[in-house]
Design a protein around this motif. Sequence first.
Motif, PDB file in Angstrom:
ATOM      1  N   ARG A   1     -25.441 -38.378 -12.398  1.00 49.59           N
ATOM      2  CA  ARG A   1     -24.359 -38.974 -11.622  1.00 49.59           C
ATOM      3  C   ARG A   1     -24.238 -40.459 -11.953  1.00 49.59           C
ATOM      4  O   ARG A   1     -25.214 -41.187 -11.936  1.00 49.59           O
ATOM      5  N   ARG A   2     -23.015 -40.893 -12.240  1.00 54.77           N
ATOM      6  CA  ARG A   2     -22.791 -42.298 -12.564  1.00 54.77           C
ATOM      7  C   ARG A   2     -22.237 -43.018 -11.354  1.00 54.77           C
ATOM      8  O   ARG A   2     -21.514 -42.435 -10.552  1.00 54.77           O
ATOM      9  N   ARG A   3     -22.551 -44.319 -11.260  1.00 53.08           N
ATOM     10  CA  ARG A   3     -22.104 -45.090 -10.104  1.00 53.08           C
ATOM     11  C   ARG A   3     -21.209 -46.235 -10.533  1.00 53.08           C
ATOM     12  O   ARG A   3     -21.660 -47.130 -11.226  1.00 53.08           O
ATOM     13  N   GLY A   4     -19.967 -46.215 -10.151  1.00 53.70           N
ATOM     14  CA  GLY A   4     -19.076 -47.358 -10.262  1.00 53.70           C
ATOM     15  C   GLY A   4     -18.537 -47.666 -11.649  1.00 53.70           C
ATOM     16  O   GLY A   4     -18.868 -47.039 -12.646  1.00 53.70           O
ATOM     17  N   ARG A   5     -17.699 -48.684 -11.664  1.00 56.04           N
ATOM     18  CA  ARG A   5     -17.029 -49.087 -12.896  1.00 56.04           C
ATOM     19  C   ARG A   5     -17.973 -49.786 -13.856  1.00 56.04           C
ATOM     20  O   ARG A   5     -17.851 -49.648 -15.076  1.00 56.04           O
ATOM     21  N   LEU A   6     -18.897 -50.573 -13.327  1.00 51.23           N
ATOM     22  CA  LEU A   6     -19.839 -51.268 -14.196  1.00 51.23           C
ATOM     23  C   LEU A   6     -20.698 -50.277 -14.968  1.00 51.23           C
ATOM     24  O   LEU A   6     -20.937 -50.452 -16.170  1.00 51.23           O
ATOM     25  N   ALA A   7     -21.126 -49.226 -14.285  1.00 49.49           N
ATOM     26  CA  ALA A   7     -21.922 -48.202 -14.963  1.00 49.49           C
ATOM     27  C   ALA A   7     -21.100 -47.521 -16.050  1.00 49.49           C
ATOM     28  O   ALA A   7     -21.604 -47.278 -17.155  1.00 49.49           O
ATOM     29  N   MET A   8     -19.849 -47.219 -15.760  1.00 42.51           N
ATOM     30  CA  MET A   8     -19.006 -46.584 -16.779  1.00 42.51           C
ATOM     31  C   MET A   8     -18.759 -47.523 -17.955  1.00 42.51           C
ATOM     32  O   MET A   8     -18.748 -47.099 -19.116  1.00 42.51           O
ATOM     33  N   THR A   9     -18.582 -48.803 -17.674  1.00 44.26           N
ATOM     34  CA  THR A   9     -18.396 -49.771 -18.751  1.00 44.26           C
ATOM     35  C   THR A   9     -19.652 -49.842 -19.609  1.00 44.26           C
ATOM     36  O   THR A   9     -19.578 -49.902 -20.849  1.00 44.26           O
ATOM     37  N   ALA A  10     -20.808 -49.823 -18.959  1.00 47.81           N
ATOM     38  CA  ALA A  10     -22.068 -49.854 -19.709  1.00 47.81           C
ATOM     39  C   ALA A  10     -22.237 -48.596 -20.543  1.00 47.81           C
ATOM     40  O   ALA A  10     -22.703 -48.654 -21.694  1.00 47.81           O
ATOM     41  N   VAL A  11     -21.868 -47.449 -20.000  1.00 42.83           N
ATOM     42  CA  VAL A  11     -21.957 -46.193 -20.751  1.00 42.83           C
ATOM     43  C   VAL A  11     -21.030 -46.233 -21.956  1.00 42.83           C
ATOM     44  O   VAL A  11     -21.400 -45.833 -23.065  1.00 42.83           O
ATOM     45  N   ILE A  12     -19.828 -46.730 -21.767  1.00 41.34           N
ATOM     46  CA  ILE A  12     -18.876 -46.819 -22.879  1.00 41.34           C
ATOM     47  C   ILE A  12     -19.404 -47.771 -23.944  1.00 41.34           C
ATOM     48  O   ILE A  12     -19.335 -47.483 -25.150  1.00 41.34           O
ATOM     49  N   ALA A  13     -19.957 -48.915 -23.530  1.00 41.94           N
ATOM     50  CA  ALA A  13     -20.519 -49.859 -24.491  1.00 41.94           C
ATOM     51  C   ALA A  13     -21.696 -49.235 -25.230  1.00 41.94           C
ATOM     52  O   ALA A  13     -21.837 -49.394 -26.452  1.00 41.94           O
ATOM     53  N   PHE A  14     -22.547 -48.512 -24.507  1.00 34.60           N
ATOM     54  CA  PHE A  14     -23.690 -47.842 -25.134  1.00 34.60           C
ATOM     55  C   PHE A  14     -23.210 -46.822 -26.169  1.00 34.60           C
ATOM     56  O   PHE A  14     -23.730 -46.769 -27.291  1.00 34.60           O
ATOM     57  N   CYS A  15     -22.247 -45.993 -25.800  1.00 35.36           N
ATOM     58  CA  CYS A  15     -21.732 -44.976 -26.732  1.00 35.36           C
ATOM     59  C   CYS A  15     -21.088 -45.636 -27.949  1.00 35.36           C
ATOM     60  O   CYS A  15     -21.270 -45.166 -29.079  1.00 35.36           O
ATOM     61  N   PHE A  16     -20.351 -46.707 -27.736  1.00 37.69           N
ATOM     62  CA  PHE A  16     -19.711 -47.411 -28.851  1.00 37.69           C
ATOM     63  C   PHE A  16     -20.754 -47.935 -29.826  1.00 37.69           C
ATOM     64  O   PHE A  16     -20.666 -47.712 -31.036  1.00 37.69           O
ATOM     65  N   VAL A  17     -21.762 -48.601 -29.301  1.00 34.72           N
ATOM     66  CA  VAL A  17     -22.805 -49.150 -30.174  1.00 34.72           C
ATOM     67  C   VAL A  17     -23.598 -48.025 -30.818  1.00 34.72           C
ATOM     68  O   VAL A  17     -23.945 -48.090 -32.002  1.00 34.72           O
ATOM     69  N   ALA A  18     -23.880 -46.969 -30.062  1.00 36.23           N
ATOM     70  CA  ALA A  18     -24.628 -45.848 -30.628  1.00 36.23           C
ATOM     71  C   ALA A  18     -23.859 -45.203 -31.777  1.00 36.23           C
ATOM     72  O   ALA A  18     -24.442 -44.859 -32.814  1.00 36.23           O
ATOM     73  N   LEU A  19     -22.558 -45.048 -31.619  1.00 36.38           N
ATOM     74  CA  LEU A  19     -21.760 -44.454 -32.690  1.00 36.38           C
ATOM     75  C   LEU A  19     -21.695 -45.351 -33.920  1.00 36.38           C
ATOM     76  O   LEU A  19     -21.518 -44.879 -35.035  1.00 36.38           O
ATOM     77  N   TRP A  20     -21.845 -46.653 -33.745  1.00 32.52           N
ATOM     78  CA  TRP A  20     -21.839 -47.561 -34.888  1.00 32.52           C
ATOM     79  C   TRP A  20     -23.212 -47.625 -35.545  1.00 32.52           C
ATOM     80  O   TRP A  20     -23.317 -47.838 -36.740  1.00 32.52           O
TER      81      TRP A  20
END
Length: 140
Positions: A114-133
């Motif tokens: 379970r994810r909490r809030g917009r900051l968590a989603m932003t962090a997840v998106i940043a993590f996925c972006f960096v991981a894909l790179w």
Amino acid sequence: MMPLVGDREERRRAAREAVVQARLEAERPWWQRRLFAWFISLPSRFWRSLKWWGRELGEGAFEVLLGLVALVFVLAVWMLGSWAWQTAPVPTGVLIAAAVAFLTFGGVEFFRDRRRGRLAMTAVIAFCFVALWVVPYVLF
């Protein structure tokens, strides 16, 4: 309201004309009918083909443009980071540590149920972006 007699005659004349045209069309040889149908459908097929080529070329051009924007962004971040490291290494190190902590938070939130809030989603998106790179460079 009853239709007028003249209107009825007009419709009968139009129906007779339609029957005559249908009989004339049926009397034409099959190859003339097929050639005529092909010739009539030619403009619509041409426009559909143009729209398809436009979509394909537009998608390709957009992908190239998006790739160039991403490369310019990476180059700008690298140049700013290099300049910041030369100017003030301690605050730059703190900023890099904060970015790593943010990406770590995103990785932890990514694997949670379970994810909490917009900051968590932003962090997840940043993590996925960096991981894909980063993953292609690590694997290959």
